[in-house]
Scaffold this active site. Structure first.
Site, PDB file in Angstrom:
ATOM      1  N   ARG A 166       0.832  -1.214   0.000  1.00 50.74           N
ATOM      2  CA  ARG A 166       0.000   0.000   0.000  1.00 50.74           C
ATOM      3  C   ARG A 166       0.871   1.271   0.000  1.00 50.74           C
ATOM      4  O   ARG A 166       0.552   2.259   0.650  1.00 50.74           O
ATOM      5  CB  ARG A 166      -0.934   0.030   1.216  1.00 50.74           C
ATOM      6  CG  ARG A 166      -1.979  -1.062   1.248  1.00 50.74           C
ATOM      7  CD  ARG A 166      -2.944  -0.968   0.080  1.00 50.74           C
ATOM      8  NE  ARG A 166      -4.054  -1.898   0.220  1.00 50.74           N
ATOM      9  CZ  ARG A 166      -4.035  -3.171  -0.205  1.00 50.74           C
ATOM     10  NH1 ARG A 166      -2.975  -3.647  -0.822  1.00 50.74           N
ATOM     11  NH2 ARG A 166      -5.088  -3.944  -0.030  1.00 50.74           N
ATOM     12  N   SER A 175     -10.705  -0.665   3.097  1.00 51.45           N
ATOM     13  CA  SER A 175      -9.961  -0.787   4.361  1.00 51.45           C
ATOM     14  C   SER A 175      -9.545   0.603   4.831  1.00 51.45           C
ATOM     15  O   SER A 175      -8.903   1.333   4.077  1.00 51.45           O
ATOM     16  CB  SER A 175      -8.687  -1.624   4.167  1.00 51.45           C
ATOM     17  OG  SER A 175      -8.990  -2.899   3.689  1.00 51.45           O
ATOM     18  N   GLU A 190      -4.892   3.783   6.085  1.00 51.86           N
ATOM     19  CA  GLU A 190      -4.618   3.603   4.660  1.00 51.86           C
ATOM     20  C   GLU A 190      -5.255   4.741   3.856  1.00 51.86           C
ATOM     21  O   GLU A 190      -4.702   5.217   2.869  1.00 51.86           O
ATOM     22  CB  GLU A 190      -5.193   2.262   4.182  1.00 51.86           C
ATOM     23  CG  GLU A 190      -4.908   1.994   2.723  1.00 51.86           C
ATOM     24  CD  GLU A 190      -5.850   0.990   2.092  1.00 51.86           C
ATOM     25  OE1 GLU A 190      -6.832   1.427   1.465  1.00 51.86           O
ATOM     26  OE2 GLU A 190      -5.605  -0.222   2.217  1.00 51.86           O
TER      27      GLU A 190
HETATM   28  P1  FAD Z   1      -8.997   8.810  -5.016  1.00 48.82           P
HETATM   29  O1  FAD Z   1      -9.702   8.477  -3.744  1.00 48.82           O
HETATM   30  O2  FAD Z   1      -9.656   9.738  -5.937  1.00 48.82           O
HETATM   31  O3  FAD Z   1      -7.542   9.369  -4.657  1.00 48.82           O
HETATM   32  C1  FAD Z   1      -6.712   8.675  -3.745  1.00 48.82           C
HETATM   33  C2  FAD Z   1      -5.403   9.455  -3.591  1.00 48.82           C
HETATM   34  O4  FAD Z   1      -4.677   9.458  -4.814  1.00 48.82           O
HETATM   35  C3  FAD Z   1      -5.606  10.931  -3.231  1.00 48.82           C
HETATM   36  O5  FAD Z   1      -4.541  11.314  -2.393  1.00 48.82           O
HETATM   37  C4  FAD Z   1      -5.509  11.632  -4.571  1.00 48.82           C
HETATM   38  O6  FAD Z   1      -5.096  12.982  -4.459  1.00 48.82           O
HETATM   39  C5  FAD Z   1      -4.474  10.791  -5.306  1.00 48.82           C
HETATM   40  N1  FAD Z   1      -4.688  10.736  -6.767  1.00 48.82           N
HETATM   41  C6  FAD Z   1      -5.863  10.492  -7.416  1.00 48.82           C
HETATM   42  N2  FAD Z   1      -5.670  10.509  -8.743  1.00 48.82           N
HETATM   43  C7  FAD Z   1      -4.359  10.786  -8.954  1.00 48.82           C
HETATM   44  C8  FAD Z   1      -3.563  10.965 -10.123  1.00 48.82           C
HETATM   45  N3  FAD Z   1      -4.057  10.880 -11.355  1.00 48.82           N
HETATM   46  N4  FAD Z   1      -2.251  11.245  -9.950  1.00 48.82           N
HETATM   47  C9  FAD Z   1      -1.703  11.352  -8.712  1.00 48.82           C
HETATM   48  N5  FAD Z   1      -2.410  11.221  -7.577  1.00 48.82           N
HETATM   49  C10 FAD Z   1      -3.724  10.940  -7.696  1.00 48.82           C
HETATM   50  N6  FAD Z   1      -7.675  -0.670  -2.436  1.00 48.82           N
HETATM   51  C11 FAD Z   1      -6.856  -1.751  -2.580  1.00 48.82           C
HETATM   52  O7  FAD Z   1      -5.631  -1.582  -2.718  1.00 48.82           O
HETATM   53  N7  FAD Z   1      -7.346  -3.018  -2.540  1.00 48.82           N
HETATM   54  C12 FAD Z   1      -8.644  -3.285  -2.390  1.00 48.82           C
HETATM   55  O8  FAD Z   1      -9.050  -4.443  -2.371  1.00 48.82           O
HETATM   56  C13 FAD Z   1      -9.545  -2.181  -2.256  1.00 48.82           C
HETATM   57  N8  FAD Z   1     -10.866  -2.389  -2.060  1.00 48.82           N
HETATM   58  C14 FAD Z   1     -11.706  -1.331  -1.920  1.00 48.82           C
HETATM   59  C15 FAD Z   1     -13.078  -1.582  -1.735  1.00 48.82           C
HETATM   60  C16 FAD Z   1     -13.969  -0.535  -1.579  1.00 48.82           C
HETATM   61  C17 FAD Z   1     -15.443  -0.830  -1.393  1.00 48.82           C
HETATM   62  C18 FAD Z   1     -13.490   0.805  -1.625  1.00 48.82           C
HETATM   63  C19 FAD Z   1     -14.455   1.951  -1.494  1.00 48.82           C
HETATM   64  C20 FAD Z   1     -12.136   1.073  -1.792  1.00 48.82           C
HETATM   65  C21 FAD Z   1     -11.233  -0.004  -1.943  1.00 48.82           C
HETATM   66  N9  FAD Z   1      -9.850   0.211  -2.114  1.00 48.82           N
HETATM   67  C22 FAD Z   1      -9.007  -0.864  -2.283  1.00 48.82           C
HETATM   68  C23 FAD Z   1      -9.291   1.586  -2.095  1.00 48.82           C
HETATM   69  C24 FAD Z   1      -9.374   2.314  -3.452  1.00 48.82           C
HETATM   70  O9  FAD Z   1     -10.292   1.702  -4.313  1.00 48.82           O
HETATM   71  C25 FAD Z   1      -8.022   2.383  -4.160  1.00 48.82           C
HETATM   72  O10 FAD Z   1      -7.075   3.020  -3.328  1.00 48.82           O
HETATM   73  C26 FAD Z   1      -8.108   3.127  -5.484  1.00 48.82           C
HETATM   74  O11 FAD Z   1      -6.899   2.994  -6.210  1.00 48.82           O
HETATM   75  C27 FAD Z   1      -8.422   4.612  -5.289  1.00 48.82           C
HETATM   76  O12 FAD Z   1      -8.668   5.167  -6.571  1.00 48.82           O
HETATM   77  P2  FAD Z   1      -9.476   6.530  -6.714  1.00 48.82           P
HETATM   78  O13 FAD Z   1      -9.334   6.956  -8.132  1.00 48.82           O
HETATM   79  O14 FAD Z   1     -10.844   6.387  -6.197  1.00 48.82           O
HETATM   80  O15 FAD Z   1      -8.607   7.466  -5.761  1.00 48.82           O
HETATM   81  N1  EPU Z   2     -10.919 -10.722   9.793  1.00 51.90           N
HETATM   82  C1  EPU Z   2     -11.559 -10.809  11.013  1.00 51.90           C
HETATM   83  N2  EPU Z   2     -12.552  -9.901  11.277  1.00 51.90           N
HETATM   84  C2  EPU Z   2     -12.935  -8.967  10.392  1.00 51.90           C
HETATM   85  C3  EPU Z   2     -12.265  -8.870   9.151  1.00 51.90           C
HETATM   86  C4  EPU Z   2     -11.252  -9.773   8.873  1.00 51.90           C
HETATM   87  O1  EPU Z   2     -11.245 -11.654  11.848  1.00 51.90           O
HETATM   88  O2  EPU Z   2     -13.867  -8.210  10.709  1.00 51.90           O
HETATM   89  C5  EPU Z   2      -9.900 -11.735   9.466  1.00 51.90           C
HETATM   90  C6  EPU Z   2     -10.429 -12.712   8.416  1.00 51.90           C
HETATM   91  O3  EPU Z   2     -11.143 -13.752   9.003  1.00 51.90           O
HETATM   92  C7  EPU Z   2      -9.190 -13.200   7.747  1.00 51.90           C
HETATM   93  C8  EPU Z   2      -8.256 -12.009   7.846  1.00 51.90           C
HETATM   94  O4  EPU Z   2      -8.792 -11.129   8.832  1.00 51.90           O
HETATM   95  O5  EPU Z   2      -8.626 -14.258   8.473  1.00 51.90           O
HETATM   96  C9  EPU Z   2      -8.068 -11.267   6.534  1.00 51.90           C
HETATM   97  O6  EPU Z   2      -9.330 -10.802   6.066  1.00 51.90           O
HETATM   98  P1  EPU Z   2      -9.603 -10.475   4.522  1.00 51.90           P
HETATM   99  O7  EPU Z   2      -9.179 -11.637   3.665  1.00 51.90           O
HETATM  100  O8  EPU Z   2     -11.003 -10.008   4.405  1.00 51.90           O
HETATM  101  O9  EPU Z   2      -8.601  -9.333   4.169  1.00 51.90           O
HETATM  102  P2  EPU Z   2      -8.138  -8.023   4.946  1.00 51.90           P
HETATM  103  O10 EPU Z   2      -6.766  -8.259   5.475  1.00 51.90           O
HETATM  104  O11 EPU Z   2      -9.168  -7.576   5.901  1.00 51.90           O
HETATM  105  C10 EPU Z   2      -6.956  -7.086   2.821  1.00 51.90           C
HETATM  106  C11 EPU Z   2      -6.860  -5.768   2.120  1.00 51.90           C
HETATM  107  C12 EPU Z   2      -8.072  -5.545   1.243  1.00 51.90           C
HETATM  108  C13 EPU Z   2      -8.130  -6.675   0.204  1.00 51.90           C
HETATM  109  C14 EPU Z   2      -8.216  -8.019   0.939  1.00 51.90           C
HETATM  110  C15 EPU Z   2      -8.134  -9.189  -0.013  1.00 51.90           C
HETATM  111  C16 EPU Z   2      -5.510  -4.292   3.474  1.00 51.90           C
HETATM  112  C17 EPU Z   2      -5.482  -3.114   4.378  1.00 51.90           C
HETATM  113  N3  EPU Z   2      -6.714  -4.689   3.069  1.00 51.90           N
HETATM  114  O12 EPU Z   2      -8.067  -7.005   3.701  1.00 51.90           O
HETATM  115  O13 EPU Z   2      -7.907  -4.311   0.560  1.00 51.90           O
HETATM  116  O14 EPU Z   2      -9.246  -6.537  -0.639  1.00 51.90           O
HETATM  117  O15 EPU Z   2      -7.090  -8.133   1.855  1.00 51.90           O
HETATM  118  O16 EPU Z   2      -6.829  -9.311  -0.478  1.00 51.90           O
HETATM  119  O17 EPU Z   2      -4.450  -4.822   3.139  1.00 51.90           O
HETATM  120  C18 EPU Z   2      -8.344  -1.984   0.713  1.00 51.90           C
HETATM  121  O18 EPU Z   2      -7.120  -1.811   0.667  1.00 51.90           O
HETATM  122  O19 EPU Z   2      -9.156  -1.019   0.752  1.00 51.90           O
HETATM  123  C19 EPU Z   2      -8.880  -3.341   0.713  1.00 51.90           C
HETATM  124  C20 EPU Z   2     -10.186  -3.618   0.786  1.00 51.90           C
END
Ligand code: FAD
Ligand code: EPU
Length: 356
Positions: free
Chosen positions: A179, A255, A351
């Site tokens: 991240r 997250s 994050e």
């Molecule tokens: P924004 O929120 O618009 O911007 C994020 C940051 O980047 C800000 O600081 C902004 O100024 C900067 N930025 C935006 N665009 C640019 C650009 N063109 N150049 C330079 N800087 C820029 N993330 C994961 O890694 N894994 C996941 O599994 C994951 N799951 C998610 C699930 C949900 C339901 C949600 C809501 C979010 C999740 N995220 C996850 C977080 C998010 O989707 C990612 O971080 C994504 O890349 C953000 O993109 P955005 O365009 O919405 O960024």
């Molecule tokens: N867990 C709990 N309680 C909870 C949530 C999770 O006990 O309420 C335990 C689960 O049972 C599991 C472990 O935590 O054993 C990991 O959970 P999960 O697989 O859901 O993943 P996570 O670690 O919670 C991370 C990323 C997610 C990504 C998933 C899948 C980070 C900060 N988050 O979540 O990314 O989608 O793994 O790879 O690394 C994001 O960055 O926004 C994001 C959603």
């Protein structure tokens, strides 16, 4: 208003009206649904527009926004939001084994994943359904289900907003970590406007990545013994839909915290008390612990203060039940950090990008 006339300088009045708006609500531009306003907002559809604005308004505070899915606004934004909507993609190189696709930063990430899967290009299927723009994906090195964008990224092209110069960053230049990238380092934050990214995607036979626990389990449940990039993307989408709240229905930014990495000594101490503690060993002395588990064990899963809450199914996700302010979500995150620290002596780090 001090900035009123400047944006109109090099463009006709009508053209300028289309790209810069004044006093705009940001509620629909951030997935937390925080109801704040920006003094100015420009929809950026080309590099030229961006360069004109940078030239016209050098001193104005600016914030780049993509899908708004990883930001928390604490206040109204006193400056200019640059809403990145630069679109387009093309295959710029092709061999028997792979392609390089050049993707403009304003493309939607999930649509790009679906395009790749439909055209049988592999490498990003595990990253399906992550919200946001393609160009934002390198900023925090998006990751899920055992893969990160760094695994397929060739280069990032960005405009240095201080100088207006185009800069190309190789994968190595980006200094990717969990991240993390160079774009998140304090001296670079908000400095580079990413305009396009190049990804290397595979042609069949694709290497597949199905080792992540919940993905392997989902494929077994679905009796999939010979997975394809399509069945992996579908499995990932099902898992995500089953536990992550849909921002269209309930405000959130995924997250809220990173998963902390702790030392072997601290890990031994904890595992002797909590035998079932999930963990992921990074090397001999570093172990990653799911923050969601820590928050749940601290009794905070489903906890709510007004409209700010900890999601009931995924304790790592903070949610806005309707009218929470950014400050209320932030205060809740402070409380979580304090309680987890008291109970486990582990300091959680956010994050999500906080916009003060
Ligand atoms: P924004 O929120 O618009 O911007 C994020 C940051 O980047 C800000 O600081 C902004 O100024 C900067 N930025 C935006 N665009 C640019 C650009 N063109 N150049 C330079 N800087 C820029 N993330 C994961 O890694 N894994 C996941 O599994 C994951 N799951 C998610 C699930 C949900 C339901 C949600 C809501 C979010 C999740 N995220 C996850 C977080 C998010 O989707 C990612 O971080 C994504 O890349 C953000 O993109 P955005 O365009 O919405 O960024
Ligand atoms: N867990 C709990 N309680 C909870 C949530 C999770 O006990 O309420 C335990 C689960 O049972 C599991 C472990 O935590 O054993 C990991 O959970 P999960 O697989 O859901 O993943 P996570 O670690 O919670 C991370 C990323 C997610 C990504 C998933 C899948 C980070 C900060 N988050 O979540 O990314 O989608 O793994 O790879 O690394 C994001 O960055 O926004 C994001 C959603």
């Amino acid at each position: 208003m001090r900035f009123c006339k400047k944006p109109w300088k090099h463009t006709t009045r009508n053209k300028k009206r289309r790209i810069i708006e004044k006093n705009v609500s940001l509620k629909s531009y951030n997935t937390f649904g925080i109801d704040v306003r920006a003094d100015w907002l420009a929809v950026i559809e080309s590099e030229e527009q961006l360069l004109t604005i940078l030239d016209d308004l050098p001193g104005m505070p600016k914030l780049i926004l993509g899908g708004g899915s990883n930001v928390l606004f604490l206040n109204d934004f006193r400056g200019l939001i640059l809403l990145n909507r630069i679109k387009g993609k093309k295959i710029i190189r092709e061999t028997d084994k792979d392609i390089i696709v050049r993707v403009k930063a304003g493309e939607n990430w999930h649509e790009l994943v679906m395009w790749a899967v439909e055209n049988n290009y592999g490498g990003i299927e595990n990253l399906a359904l992550i919200p946001g723009n393609a160009g934002t994906a390198p900023v925090q090195n998006i990751g899920a289900y055992g893969r990160e964008i760094k695994d397929v990224l060739e280069q990032v092209t960005a405009i240095d907003m201080k100088t207006g110069k185009r800069t190309v960053f190789s994968n190595r230049d980006c200094a990717f970590g969990y991240r993390h990238s160079i774009f998140k380092e304090p001296e670079n934050k908000g400095r580079y406007y990413i305009t396009e990214i190049d990804l290397r995607l595979t042609k069949p036979p694709h290497p597949l990545y199905t080792e992540y626990g919940s993905l392997r389990k989902k494929l077994q449940e679905k009796n999939i013994t010979s997975p394809t990039i399509k069945s992996i993307a579908e499995a990932v989408i099902e898992i995500r839909r089953s536990k992550l709240p849909d921002p269209a229905k309930i405000g959130n930014a995924g997250s809220f915290f990173k998963n902390p990495v702790i030392s072997e000594n601290k890990f031994r101490h904890l595992i002797s008390r909590y035998h079932g503690m999930p963990h992921y060993r990074l090397n001999e002395n570093r172990v990653k612990i799911p923050a969601g588990w820590l928050i749940e064990k601290a009794g905070l899963k489903g906890y709510r203060e007004g409209d700010a809450g900890v999601h009931e199914k995924q304790a790592l996700v903070l949610v806005n039940y309707g009218n929470a302010t950014g400050q209320q979500i932030f205060d809740l995150s402070e409380k979580i950090i304090r309680i987890v620290r008291e109970k486990f002596d582990i300091l959680l780090q956010r994050e999500v990008n906080i916009v003060p």
